[in-house]
Write an enzyme that holds these catalytic residues in place. Structure first.
Site, PDB file in Angstrom:
ATOM      1  NE  ARG A  29      24.259  24.883 -10.635  1.00 56.93           N
ATOM      2  CZ  ARG A  29      24.487  25.983 -11.360  1.00 56.93           C
ATOM      3  NH1 ARG A  29      23.865  27.105 -11.091  1.00 56.93           N
ATOM      4  NH2 ARG A  29      25.356  25.958 -12.350  1.00 56.93           N
ATOM      5  CE1 TYR A  38       6.531   5.527  -3.507  1.00 58.42           C
ATOM      6  CE2 TYR A  38       7.873   6.930  -4.927  1.00 58.42           C
ATOM      7  CZ  TYR A  38       7.042   6.771  -3.827  1.00 58.42           C
ATOM      8  OH  TYR A  38       6.736   7.866  -3.058  1.00 58.42           O
ATOM      9  CG  ASP A  62      13.415   2.217  -5.775  1.00 58.27           C
ATOM     10  OD1 ASP A  62      14.029   2.040  -4.702  1.00 58.27           O
ATOM     11  OD2 ASP A  62      12.428   2.966  -5.879  1.00 58.27           O
ATOM     12  CE  LYS A  72      10.786   6.145   1.155  1.00 56.63           C
ATOM     13  NZ  LYS A  72       9.764   7.163   1.307  1.00 56.63           N
TER      14      LYS A  72
HETATM   15  C1  LIG Z   1      10.473   2.078  -3.077  1.00 52.23           C
HETATM   16  C2  LIG Z   1      10.465   3.570  -3.017  1.00 52.23           C
HETATM   17  N1  LIG Z   1      11.248   4.252  -3.873  1.00 52.23           N
HETATM   18  C3  LIG Z   1      11.279   5.589  -3.896  1.00 52.23           C
HETATM   19  C4  LIG Z   1      10.508   6.319  -3.022  1.00 52.23           C
HETATM   20  C5  LIG Z   1      10.516   7.829  -3.119  1.00 52.23           C
HETATM   21  O1  LIG Z   1      11.247   8.403  -2.086  1.00 52.23           O
HETATM   22  P1  LIG Z   1      10.929   9.903  -1.633  1.00 52.23           P
HETATM   23  O2  LIG Z   1       9.711   9.826  -0.791  1.00 52.23           O
HETATM   24  O3  LIG Z   1      12.159  10.301  -0.904  1.00 52.23           O
HETATM   25  O4  LIG Z   1      10.724  10.717  -2.862  1.00 52.23           O
HETATM   26  C6  LIG Z   1       9.682   5.673  -2.104  1.00 52.23           C
HETATM   27  C7  LIG Z   1       8.848   6.456  -1.149  1.00 52.23           C
HETATM   28  O5  LIG Z   1       7.995   5.937  -0.462  1.00 52.23           O
HETATM   29  C8  LIG Z   1       9.650   4.260  -2.113  1.00 52.23           C
HETATM   30  O6  LIG Z   1       8.845   3.569  -1.278  1.00 52.23           O
END
Ligand SMILES: Cc1ncc(COP(=O)(O)O)c(C=O)c1O
Length: 392
Positions: free
Chosen positions: A59, A112, A184, A209
């Site tokens: 872990r 987001y 982010d 992504k």
């Molecule tokens: C800008 C952005 N940050 C974070 C995320 C979250 O990623 P996850 O889908 O892997 O949880 C997304 C998902 O679409 C996103 O567009």
């Protein structure tokens, strides 16, 4: 010069090919082993009670997770990196690692949607005050600081509406009050933007992504500055966070080809947008790499490339029925959430409940596109056909 000094001077493409690999440590195999494990054995009780070996329990890490964390540490110029089981999980862990009861966190209004949901749902119950700010605020973020402000969350460009933020200016202001700065950075990927270099303390990727790149794994990554690393490492361990080795392996595999994929996403997006901007049904295009985009100067200053995620507004007067008919008529663009894989995707932009510090036009019809690795001529034909069907 130490080997880490010489590695940090490598060009990004070379880092992507070499970082986090130690073939001679694994009998010469190019890639690290995919370690499926829980228990780790010790040679004797002395080693056990003194913690005298590299791995203690799976872990807490294994050679597979070390490899991806090590690669990102080098590429992001971080003090340390932790993996999470989705991008959203990475965001939640990063926030929780730097706030405590009584604190105040500032979050970009364009973050987001599920970031907002996490903040609104859990933080107030922990006595952490959440406040949203206009993403264009820049150094004026100072005006929102309270004595208890300890974290500022940024995302550039903003989700769905693509506003760029002056993150370096925000970071400089936040550091004056010793607040932690989070970003982010999924849109640019760690290849096109390394936020720690301009003052970000916790640089977050939805690895789902572009790092994974094939729409087949959920993954998150958090790269920390010296200031933020201890808090992140402690929380990550305390929460028992762990990513399965097969998923980590797919993240590592994706990382090796990130540069060639992004180059093509970027090129295809340019071609698609050059065509789109001439279409009579279109209003504004949203993509900071375009010279006409309001965030272009910041993009040019802080990022070294652009990805395949973009958006456009239909011209005013377009109805929701027409916008949805356009989406329904697409055949090569899938209707689906997420992005960053090899394939093109489209979604309607729905901002209801997603903005509180900035105004949105409730009648505006917009679309978010992910331009994939298909031939852009085919994508253009698909969109042309969809416009004809919806408006013709
Ligand atoms: C800008 C952005 N940050 C974070 C995320 C979250 O990623 P996850 O889908 O892997 O949880 C997304 C998902 O679409 C996103 O567009």
């Amino acid at each position: 010069m130490s080997s880490s000094d010489s590695r940090s001077k490598l060009k990004p493409d070379t880092q992507l090919a070499h970082a986090g690999r130690d073939p001679l440590g694994f009998h010469g195999f190019v890639n690290p082993p995919v370690v499926h494990a829980s228990t780790v054995l010790y040679p004797d009780v002395g080693t056990m009670v003194t913690g005298g070996q590299t791995y203690s329990y799976a872990r807490r890490g294994n050679p597979t997770t070390d490899s991806l964390e090590g690669a990102l540490k080098e590429i992001e110029g971080a003090a340390g990196v932790k993996l999470a089981n989705s991008g959203l999980n990475a965001i939640a862990l990063a926030i929780l690692s730097c706030v405590k009861a009584g604190d105040h966190i500032l979050i970009a209004d364009t973050a987001y949607g599920p970031t907002r949901h996490f903040a609104d749902t859990f933080l107030p119950g922990m006595n952490i005050a959440v406040e949203y700010y206009d993403p264009l605020i820049g150094a004026d973020i100072k005006s929102l600081f309270r004595p208890e402000t300890t974290a500022v969350f940024t995302e550039a460009p903003g989700s769905l509406t693509f506003e760029m933020q002056d993150v370096p200016a925000i970071a400089a202001a936040a550091h004056e009050i010793d607040a932690t700065v989070l970003m982010d950075n999924t849109w640019a990927s760690p290849l096109f933007c390394q936020p720690i270099a301009f003052g970000v303390d916790l640089s977050i990727q939805a690895g789902t992504k572009y790092i994974v790149g094939h729409s087949d794994v959920m993954l998150g990554t958090i790269a920390a500055s010296e200031k933020a690393w201890k808090g992140l490492d402690t929380l990550h361990g305390a929460m028992g966070s762990h990513v399965a080795p097969d998923d980590v392996f797919l993240g590592l595999r994706g990382l090796r080809t990130l540069s060639v994929r992004l180059e093509r996403h970027q090129r295809n997006t340019r071609i698609a947008l050059d065509w789109l901007k001439g279409q009579e049904q279109i209003g504004q295009i949203r993509y900071p790499a375009l010279e006409t985009d309001p965030g272009h100067a910041l993009w040019k200053r802080d990022f070294s490339g652009a990805s395949g995620l973009c958006g456009f507004d239909f011209k005013s007067g377009t109805t929701q029925e027409q916008a949805y008919a356009f989406l329904d008529a697409l055949t090569l663009f899938g209707l689906g959430y997420s992005w960053g894989g090899f394939e093109s995707l489209a979604i309607p932009v729905r901002l209801k409940g997603m903005r509180s510090a900035t105004k949105v036009d409730p009648d505006l019809q917009s679309v978010r596109l992910h331009i994939g690795l298909e031939d852009p001529e085919d994508l253009i034909k698909d969109m042309a056909h969809a416009f004809d069907k919806a408006f013709g």
